[in-house]
Design a protein around this motif. Structure first.
Motif, PDB file in Angstrom:
ATOM      1  N   THR A   1     -26.305 -22.353  20.353  1.00 18.74           N
ATOM      2  CA  THR A   1     -25.352 -21.708  21.404  1.00 18.74           C
ATOM      3  C   THR A   1     -24.426 -22.751  22.171  1.00 18.74           C
ATOM      4  O   THR A   1     -25.185 -23.446  22.817  1.00 18.74           O
ATOM      5  CB  THR A   1     -25.953 -20.651  22.196  1.00 18.74           C
ATOM      6  OG1 THR A   1     -26.719 -19.596  21.351  1.00 18.74           O
ATOM      7  CG2 THR A   1     -24.950 -19.993  23.086  1.00 18.74           C
ATOM      8  N   ILE A   2     -23.154 -22.530  22.295  1.00 13.08           N
ATOM      9  CA  ILE A   2     -22.606 -23.296  23.231  1.00 13.08           C
ATOM     10  C   ILE A   2     -22.545 -23.121  24.624  1.00 13.08           C
ATOM     11  O   ILE A   2     -22.447 -21.906  24.780  1.00 13.08           O
ATOM     12  CB  ILE A   2     -20.907 -23.375  22.718  1.00 13.08           C
ATOM     13  CG1 ILE A   2     -20.709 -23.939  21.234  1.00 13.08           C
ATOM     14  CG2 ILE A   2     -20.090 -24.444  23.533  1.00 13.08           C
ATOM     15  CD1 ILE A   2     -19.342 -23.880  20.484  1.00 13.08           C
ATOM     16  N   VAL A   3     -22.924 -24.129  25.359  1.00 12.60           N
ATOM     17  CA  VAL A   3     -22.896 -23.555  26.702  1.00 12.60           C
ATOM     18  C   VAL A   3     -21.652 -24.292  27.645  1.00 12.60           C
ATOM     19  O   VAL A   3     -21.637 -25.587  27.666  1.00 12.60           O
ATOM     20  CB  VAL A   3     -24.310 -24.240  27.457  1.00 12.60           C
ATOM     21  CG1 VAL A   3     -24.604 -23.768  28.791  1.00 12.60           C
ATOM     22  CG2 VAL A   3     -25.476 -23.617  26.696  1.00 12.60           C
ATOM     23  N   GLU A   4     -20.836 -23.486  28.219  1.00 12.72           N
ATOM     24  CA  GLU A   4     -19.860 -24.135  28.772  1.00 12.72           C
ATOM     25  C   GLU A   4     -19.575 -23.189  30.298  1.00 12.72           C
ATOM     26  O   GLU A   4     -19.215 -23.902  31.143  1.00 12.72           O
ATOM     27  CB  GLU A   4     -18.681 -23.608  27.977  1.00 12.72           C
ATOM     28  CG  GLU A   4     -18.225 -24.390  26.789  1.00 12.72           C
ATOM     29  CD  GLU A   4     -16.965 -24.038  26.029  1.00 12.72           C
ATOM     30  OE1 GLU A   4     -16.536 -22.914  26.305  1.00 12.72           O
ATOM     31  OE2 GLU A   4     -16.808 -24.708  25.027  1.00 12.72           O
ATOM     32  N   ASP A   5     -20.357 -22.325  30.539  1.00  9.65           N
ATOM     33  CA  ASP A   5     -20.379 -21.407  31.775  1.00  9.65           C
ATOM     34  C   ASP A   5     -21.468 -22.057  32.618  1.00  9.65           C
ATOM     35  O   ASP A   5     -22.582 -22.182  32.405  1.00  9.65           O
ATOM     36  CB  ASP A   5     -20.356 -20.189  31.523  1.00  9.65           C
ATOM     37  CG  ASP A   5     -20.279 -19.226  32.840  1.00  9.65           C
ATOM     38  OD1 ASP A   5     -19.044 -19.335  33.102  1.00  9.65           O
ATOM     39  OD2 ASP A   5     -21.435 -18.787  33.178  1.00  9.65           O
ATOM     40  N   GLN A   6     -21.147 -22.411  33.975  1.00  8.08           N
ATOM     41  CA  GLN A   6     -22.250 -23.029  34.813  1.00  8.08           C
ATOM     42  C   GLN A   6     -23.061 -21.736  35.337  1.00  8.08           C
ATOM     43  O   GLN A   6     -24.433 -21.990  35.371  1.00  8.08           O
ATOM     44  CB  GLN A   6     -21.513 -23.399  36.078  1.00  8.08           C
ATOM     45  CG  GLN A   6     -22.220 -23.525  37.494  1.00  8.08           C
ATOM     46  CD  GLN A   6     -23.326 -24.744  37.113  1.00  8.08           C
ATOM     47  OE1 GLN A   6     -23.118 -25.594  36.161  1.00  8.08           O
ATOM     48  NE2 GLN A   6     -24.094 -25.018  37.966  1.00  8.08           N
TER      49      GLN A   6
ATOM     50  N   CYS B   1     -28.621 -19.594  34.662  1.00  8.28           N
ATOM     51  CA  CYS B   1     -29.472 -18.334  34.255  1.00  8.28           C
ATOM     52  C   CYS B   1     -30.585 -18.850  33.363  1.00  8.28           C
ATOM     53  O   CYS B   1     -31.521 -18.089  32.980  1.00  8.28           O
ATOM     54  CB  CYS B   1     -28.914 -17.401  33.707  1.00  8.28           C
ATOM     55  SG  CYS B   1     -27.653 -16.383  35.204  1.00  8.28           S
ATOM     56  N   LEU B   2     -30.464 -19.977  32.612  1.00  4.08           N
ATOM     57  CA  LEU B   2     -31.502 -20.301  31.626  1.00  4.08           C
ATOM     58  C   LEU B   2     -32.612 -20.862  32.054  1.00  4.08           C
ATOM     59  O   LEU B   2     -32.927 -21.228  33.549  1.00  4.08           O
ATOM     60  CB  LEU B   2     -31.000 -21.419  30.735  1.00  4.08           C
ATOM     61  CG  LEU B   2     -29.541 -21.112  29.907  1.00  4.08           C
ATOM     62  CD1 LEU B   2     -28.929 -22.306  29.365  1.00  4.08           C
ATOM     63  CD2 LEU B   2     -30.021 -20.009  28.718  1.00  4.08           C
TER      64      LEU B   2
END
Length: 304
Positions: free
Chosen positions: A53-58, A63-64
């Motif tokens: 999964t691409i992570v682009e949102d701060q 939340c991870l």
């Protein structure tokens, strides 16, 4: 100030993995790139190691869970799932430092089409011997990666895949034609057998034996072996050599009708099957020669 978050980072082969503590996604990219030895300022993409999964949102990053493992990718690198070999005792991996723009990335190194691509690189004529499953695997391969593996330009790789698809389509058409031919011959044989039982009981076996062992006169041009194959009950045209097929097609319906002792309709169907088989073989040979000639031309241009 944002709380600092413990994370793990790795490169796309998973050979390098480090723990970092960062307050933001941007800081993860900077610090992770430093630990993994990426060039300063080189753009990277952050994905989740477990599913890509691409992570682009701060906000999503925050939340991870703690100690989430991220994978940092260069432009030409792709996420791939973990691959186990040796019963799960070793990991499939390659050093990302060896990956260059003109080589296949490690995510495709384990792809099922790579060995087939190497066969084509050694000899394009191996297309003829490949199964339908192998050909479909090459057709479905990413064209840019296939081009790199075979040593073609991407456009030439796309042309190759189109040729392979045509080979698959032709094989399917041949299978359907043979099935129809077999159904027709079975029906014709059944009808002929019923007529023979009514008109000449007891002579069918002798007639068949006479055709199979017939000595062909010099004017017909046929030999006993070819006649016995043509007398076969299931797709006889597939068991003839290309030379024999050419001879059969050249002689025509009348010659075949005379030496085989079949009716005109059945002889015509058999001749059409031989013509289709011969055409298919010649098209395969022409396709391979065309691809081979193009490859040689590309090679000469590249060396000049």
């Amino acid at each position: 100030m944002t709380d600092r978050k413990p994370c793990k980072v790795c490169n796309f082969t998973r050979q390098k993995s480090y723990g970092v503590v960062v307050p933001s996604l941007d800081e993860l990219k900077l610090k992770g790139s430093e630990f993994l030895g990426f060039s300063p300022g080189q753009p990277v993409t952050v994905v989740l190691d477990n599913d890509g999964t691409i992570v682009e949102d701060q906000a999503y990053f925050l939340c991870l869970p703690l100690d989430t493992k991220f994978m940092l990718l260069h432009e030409k690198e792709k996420w791939s799932p973990v691959r186990r070999v040796d019963g799960g005792t070793a990991w499939m991996a390659r050093d990302s430092m060896l990956v260059e723009a003109d080589t296949v990335d490690a995510s495709s190194a384990a792809a099922p089409w790579l060995d087939l691509a190497q066969q084509l690189k050694r000899d394009l004529a191996s297309i003829i011997l490949m199964s339908d499953e192998d050909l479909q695997t090459l057709v479905d391969a990413p064209s840019i990666e296939l081009a790199s593996a075979v040593g073609f330009q991407e456009k030439k790789a796309q042309d190759l895949q189109e040729t392979l698809q045509r080979v698959l389509d032709r094989r399917e058409e041949e299978r359907q034609s043979k099935e129809l031919l077999q159904l027709y011959l079975k029906a014709a044989e059944k009808e002929g057998g019923q007529q023979a039982d009514q008109s000449r009981p007891g002579q069918e076996e002798a007639g068949d034996l006479g055709v199979e062992t017939m000595e062909v006169d010099s004017g017909s041009g046929f030999v006993s072996r070819t006649l016995m194959v043509l007398k076969g009950k299931t797709s006889p045209e597939t068991r003839l050599s290309t030379e024999d097929l050419q001879m059969v097609v050249t002689r025509g319906v009348e010659a075949m009708e005379r030496v085989l002792g079949l009716d005109r309709t059945r002889t015509s169907v058999l001749l059409q099957a031989c013509e289709a088989e011969l055409t298919g073989r010649l098209q395969q040979i022409q396709a391979v020669q065309s691809i081979r000639g193009s490859a040689q031309l590309d090679g000469s241009r590249g060396s000049s």
